[in-house]
Write an enzyme that holds these catalytic residues in place. Structure first.
Site, PDB file in Angstrom:
ATOM      1  N   GLY A   1       0.775  -1.236   0.000  1.00 10.58           N
ATOM      2  CA  GLY A   1       0.000   0.000   0.000  1.00 10.58           C
ATOM      3  C   GLY A   1       0.806   1.285   0.000  1.00 10.58           C
ATOM      4  O   GLY A   1       0.317   2.317  -0.462  1.00 10.58           O
TER       5      GLY A   1
ATOM      6  N   ILE B   1      13.276  12.213   2.372  1.00  6.73           N
ATOM      7  CA  ILE B   1      11.954  11.870   1.863  1.00  6.73           C
ATOM      8  C   ILE B   1      12.067  11.691   0.351  1.00  6.73           C
ATOM      9  O   ILE B   1      12.351  12.632  -0.386  1.00  6.73           O
ATOM     10  CB  ILE B   1      10.921  12.955   2.219  1.00  6.73           C
ATOM     11  CG1 ILE B   1      10.809  13.085   3.749  1.00  6.73           C
ATOM     12  CG2 ILE B   1       9.563  12.625   1.592  1.00  6.73           C
ATOM     13  CD1 ILE B   1      10.527  11.793   4.497  1.00  6.73           C
TER      14      ILE B   1
ATOM     15  N   LYS C   1       4.629  12.682  -1.901  1.00  4.28           N
ATOM     16  CA  LYS C   1       3.216  12.303  -1.866  1.00  4.28           C
ATOM     17  C   LYS C   1       2.996  10.976  -1.152  1.00  4.28           C
ATOM     18  O   LYS C   1       2.144  10.862  -0.275  1.00  4.28           O
ATOM     19  CB  LYS C   1       2.704  12.162  -3.301  1.00  4.28           C
ATOM     20  CG  LYS C   1       1.714  13.218  -3.703  1.00  4.28           C
ATOM     21  CD  LYS C   1       1.120  12.810  -5.039  1.00  4.28           C
ATOM     22  CE  LYS C   1       0.307  13.933  -5.615  1.00  4.28           C
ATOM     23  NZ  LYS C   1      -0.205  13.597  -6.949  1.00  4.28           N
TER      24      LYS C   1
ATOM     25  N   GLN D   1       1.517   7.817   3.724  1.00 11.33           N
ATOM     26  CA  GLN D   1       1.845   6.871   4.789  1.00 11.33           C
ATOM     27  C   GLN D   1       1.511   7.462   6.143  1.00 11.33           C
ATOM     28  O   GLN D   1       0.942   6.809   7.009  1.00 11.33           O
ATOM     29  CB  GLN D   1       3.351   6.576   4.776  1.00 11.33           C
ATOM     30  CG  GLN D   1       3.750   5.546   3.796  1.00 11.33           C
ATOM     31  CD  GLN D   1       3.615   4.182   4.420  1.00 11.33           C
ATOM     32  OE1 GLN D   1       2.517   3.659   4.535  1.00 11.33           O
ATOM     33  NE2 GLN D   1       4.709   3.596   4.830  1.00 11.33           N
TER      34      GLN D   1
ATOM     35  N   GLY E   1      12.795   4.619   8.081  1.00 13.12           N
ATOM     36  CA  GLY E   1      11.435   4.152   7.796  1.00 13.12           C
ATOM     37  C   GLY E   1      10.354   5.136   8.200  1.00 13.12           C
ATOM     38  O   GLY E   1      10.550   5.991   9.064  1.00 13.12           O
TER      39      GLY E   1
ATOM     40  N   GLU F   1       5.806   2.732  10.379  1.00 11.83           N
ATOM     41  CA  GLU F   1       5.412   2.474  11.768  1.00 11.83           C
ATOM     42  C   GLU F   1       5.297   3.764  12.582  1.00 11.83           C
ATOM     43  O   GLU F   1       4.340   3.946  13.341  1.00 11.83           O
ATOM     44  CB  GLU F   1       6.394   1.514  12.463  1.00 11.83           C
ATOM     45  CG  GLU F   1       6.991   0.420  11.601  1.00 11.83           C
ATOM     46  CD  GLU F   1       6.026  -0.632  11.097  1.00 11.83           C
ATOM     47  OE1 GLU F   1       4.972  -0.814  11.718  1.00 11.83           O
ATOM     48  OE2 GLU F   1       6.340  -1.252  10.065  1.00 11.83           O
TER      49      GLU F   1
HETATM   50 MO1  MOS Z   1       4.142  -4.044   9.510  1.00 10.02          MO
HETATM   51  S1  MOS Z   1       3.284  -4.503  11.319  1.00 10.02           S
HETATM   52  O1  MOS Z   1       5.743  -4.324   9.754  1.00 10.02           O
HETATM   53  O2  MOS Z   1       3.291  -4.797   8.318  1.00 10.02           O
END
Ligand code: MOS
Length: 745
Positions: free
Chosen positions: A476, A636, A640, A645, A709, A712
């Site tokens: 996604g 970044i 977009k 995210q 990342g 999360e």
């Molecule tokens: Mo995520 S919980 O690392 O899909």
């Protein structure tokens, strides 16, 4: 050398957006194979016990039915763990549930039979005719009543250095030494995975020993490895396709019983089998964020300096598999407290196995920790943002090593300004607007900036277009778009000339899309492919074009599909160069390995979320009015998709804070919230304007692109930011999620 990634590139729209909105994108249940058959699972109606009889006569005789499968006639995958290796007999670390293995029922909803028919409707009808008798045994599903049975995870027992093991810095329970201390308890229910796309698999044995599956997973190659092991096949004989994934948040990081059932079914009927879970089955067959309780003791001096934090947590798991997650990591590294203790335990119950759910562990732990920080800041009459600045750390207090990068204070400044933090009153319940109480809250999030090795293949065609391939999935976030952006910036081709293919286990090596690690793992391999191609193109230019003779990489630029000599009037398009030199297509294969450079650093992404809420004085209704979320996630790549995210994560956090609640009826050991009418997730009306801000400073210790990342940290800290804002509005501290209106009136 100039770093092309320090700027936020012109926002690129999703390269696969058109395919998704026109229906051209194919998801796992949308592949039509010749001779396709359809499987429907029958779930156990009891929670624990044994199957005493299965009456499948009517089902077998129903029109179109090809097979009725249960433990009585199932094929045993040759790689199933033997009984003495399996936790239920006796209990060990844990193995996934072996579907249709024996007569034992270990959770409510467990697949106990499967019907395969020539149409889905016929399979579903026949499944309804199966009658199963059980010898029920007493089950244990009540988390609260069994907390004394919680255990240290086996992996922590084995490895005392594991992040799941008991941790002490300074004095054990040192918070008790502080002049101001609080002892608090936080709690949240199980939260269920409900992506738009239901979990589905289409399984096809192309030969006796060759399997192809179209499967909703977060890693094609990890899935390939799992099923190769289960069916004792060489991995190359198992092909896994997950070209499009309609949202996955951790539920695709594990292989589940329905996948094995479909593969087994295809072997039995010797035809391709399609199996899609129902929405109800999503609530007990593909994991969930485990119900977790937390206790926090926190102590500080009057000047706001933390003295100590003791944080313990218990999360639920199944009886047959030990699921663990890192609930307490943020407590160990976020603040400069001299005394920190953490204790993590799991409680096995007669339920299905939980799994990671976005911001796994940390989102849970941050609800406790960041609420407790807010509580003690109020106790000390210190602004909670100021309190966090007072306890800010410039190096990792857990590992005693420097951060690779940390721009959390920059996030504080940007976010505070954007939400209007200066308008916030320190006193709770002080501001009203008509019947609404108004409050502001904030909290921080962090997640390890993990990176893995990855490989990418790049094929540059003589027409100047570039094809890239990786086995990685896109659940996604827009991986194809981000990778296209990286390649476009690196090799100077327009995005329209670049295709990034993914989601196929036959493509070059990549791990799961999970743990916010795709861009920094696969991205560097894309960069290496582009570097290798540029070197080859320079070689072609220097041999076939006199002006370029002897030119070095530093003397040329790649831009607008053209290679040119810096400062000179000499250039040629990549396509013309390839034609002129007669090179043919260029095919390169590159690996990006994780080097030693990060070894002595602690690598984390950071976020801060600010929320403004309204709480209705009469009804207790909470309206989130505004969220500002600010991330230190390194460079970044794609403004977009990165902002998308963050918005998605905040939306998940709003659900966690205010709505998501899986309710179990312990008399039956079954969830009673098993559809989207009873199990609430945020809809548009629940989600306010979300402003996303990025520090956008590179971290070259994590990877050569400078990325950390995002996935999360987008959710970690959102729930406590909202809970803290509700306290600021009302003076009511709700320590049990979700914060529904009944808790506020
Ligand atoms: Mo995520 S919980 O690392 O899909």
């Amino acid at each position: 050398m100039e770093n092309p990634f320090q700027k936020i590139s012109e926002p690129l729209s999703r390269v696969d957006g058109r395919m998704k909105v026109t229906g051209a994108a194919k998801y796992s249940a949308e592949f039509i194979l010749p001779d396709m058959t359809y499987a429907v699972l029958v779930s156990s109606t009891v929670t624990k016990g044994r199957i005493t009889s299965i009456d499948s006569k009517a089902a077998s005789n129903a029109p179109g039915v090809l097979a009725v499968v249960s433990h009585q006639n199932a094929i045993r995958p040759p790689g199933y763990p033997a009984d003495n290796e399996h936790p239920t007999e006796p209990s060990t670390v844990g193995q996934p549930h072996r579907v249709f293995y024996n007569d034992k029922v270990v959770f409510n909803g467990q697949p106990v039979a499967m019907v395969i028919a020539d149409t889905f409707e016929r399979a579903r009808y026949a499944a309804s005719l199966i009658k199963i008798q059980y010898a029920k045994e007493e089950h244990t599903t009540d988390f609260e009543k069994n907390l004394d049975k919680a255990v240290l995870p086996a992996s922590a027992k084995k490895n005392p250095k594991s992040p799941l093991a008991d941790y002490d810095r300074g004095q054990v329970d040192g918070y008790k030494l502080a002049p101001v201390k609080l002892e608090l308890e936080y709690d949240h229910p199980a939260e269920m995975h409900n992506p738009m796309e239901l979990q589905a698999i289409t399984a096809h044995w192309e030969a006796e020993d060759r399997l192809t599956i179209y499967d909703k997973v977060q890693g094609t190659q990890p899935t390939q490895q799992n099923f190769a092991k289960e069916w004792k096949l060489p991995p190359e004989n198992v092909k896994v396709i997950a070209q499009f994934v309609g949202g996955a948040f951790g539920n695709g990081l594990h292989n589940w019983p329905h996948e094995t059932a479909a593969i087994m079914g295809a072997k039995i009927v010797k035809k391709p089998v399609k199996l899609m879970l129902t929405r109800e089955q999503m609530f007990f067959m593909v994991g969930y964020r485990p119900r977790t309780t937390q206790k926090i003791g926190i102590g500080a001096n009057r000047d706001g300096k933390l003295v100590g934090i003791t944080h313990s947590s218990i999360g639920m798991t199944s009886s047959y598999e030990q699921f663990t997650e890192s609930v307490l990591q943020q407590t160990r590294m976020m603040y400069n407290a001299p005394n920190v203790s953490t204790r993590y335990r799991i409680l096995p119950l007669d339920v299905s196995t939980p799994i990671w759910m976005r911001g796994p562990g940390e989102a849970t732990g941050a609800f406790g920790l960041e609420s407790a920080i807010d509580e003690i800041a109020y106790e000390l009459n210190i602004d909670p943002l100021q309190f966090r600045v007072i306890n800010h750390t410039d190096q990792d207090p857990e590992k005693n090593q420097p951060w690779s990068t940390k721009y959390l204070k920059e996030c504080f400044d940007m976010g505070a300004k954007a939400i209007g933090w200066d308008k916030r009153q320190l006193k709770a319940g002080a501001v009203s607007e008509g019947p609404w109480k108004v409050g502001y809250g904030m909290a921080v999030g962090t997640f390890g900036a993990n990176r893995r090795g990855a490989k990418v293949r790049g094929k540059l065609f003589t027409n100047g277009s570039l094809l890239l391939q990786s086995a990685v999935t896109d659940i996604g976030p827009g991986t194809g778009t981000a990778m296209t952006q990286i390649a476009s910036d690196a090799i100077g081709l327009p995005a329209t000339k670049i295709t990034f293919q993914l989601g196929n286990s036959e493509f070059p090596e990549a791990g799961n899309q999970g743990g916010s690690s795709t861009v920094n793992s696969v991205g560097p391999a894309v960069l290496n492919v582009c570097t290798a191609l540029k070197q080859q193109l320079l070689g072609l230019a220097s041999t076939s074009i006199p002006d370029f003779k002897g030119a070095t990489m530093e003397q040329v630029s790649f831009k607008d599909s053209t290679i040119s000599l810096n400062g000179k009037n000499a250039s040629i398009t990549i396509a013309d160069l390839m034609k002129k030199s007669g090179s043919g297509d260029l095919d390169v294969f590159q690996e990006a390995k994780v080097g030693e450079e990060g070894k002595n650093y602690s690598k984390y992404s950071f976020s801060v979320h600010f929320a403004k809420v309204h709480v209705h004085t009469a009804t207790g209704e909470v309206r989130v009015k505004h969220v500002v979320t600010c991330a230190d996630a390194g460079t970044i790549i794609s403004a977009k998709t990165a902002a998308n995210q963050m918005i998605g994560g905040v939306t998940g956090g709003i659900g966690m804070a205010l709505q998501e609640d899986a309710v179990m009826d312990h008399r039956f050991g079954r969830y009673i919230t098993k559809d989207l009418a009873d199990y609430h997730v945020p809809v548009h009306a629940d989600v306010p304007g979300i402003d996303v801000l990025f520090v956008n400073k590179p971290d070259f210790i994590v990877d050569p692109l400078g990325t950390k990342g995002i996935g999360e940290i987008a959710i970690i800290g959102v729930a406590p930011a909202i809970a803290n804002a509700i306290f600021n509005a009302t003076g009511k501290r709700i320590r049990q999620l979700p914060i529904t209106l009944d808790k506020l009136i």
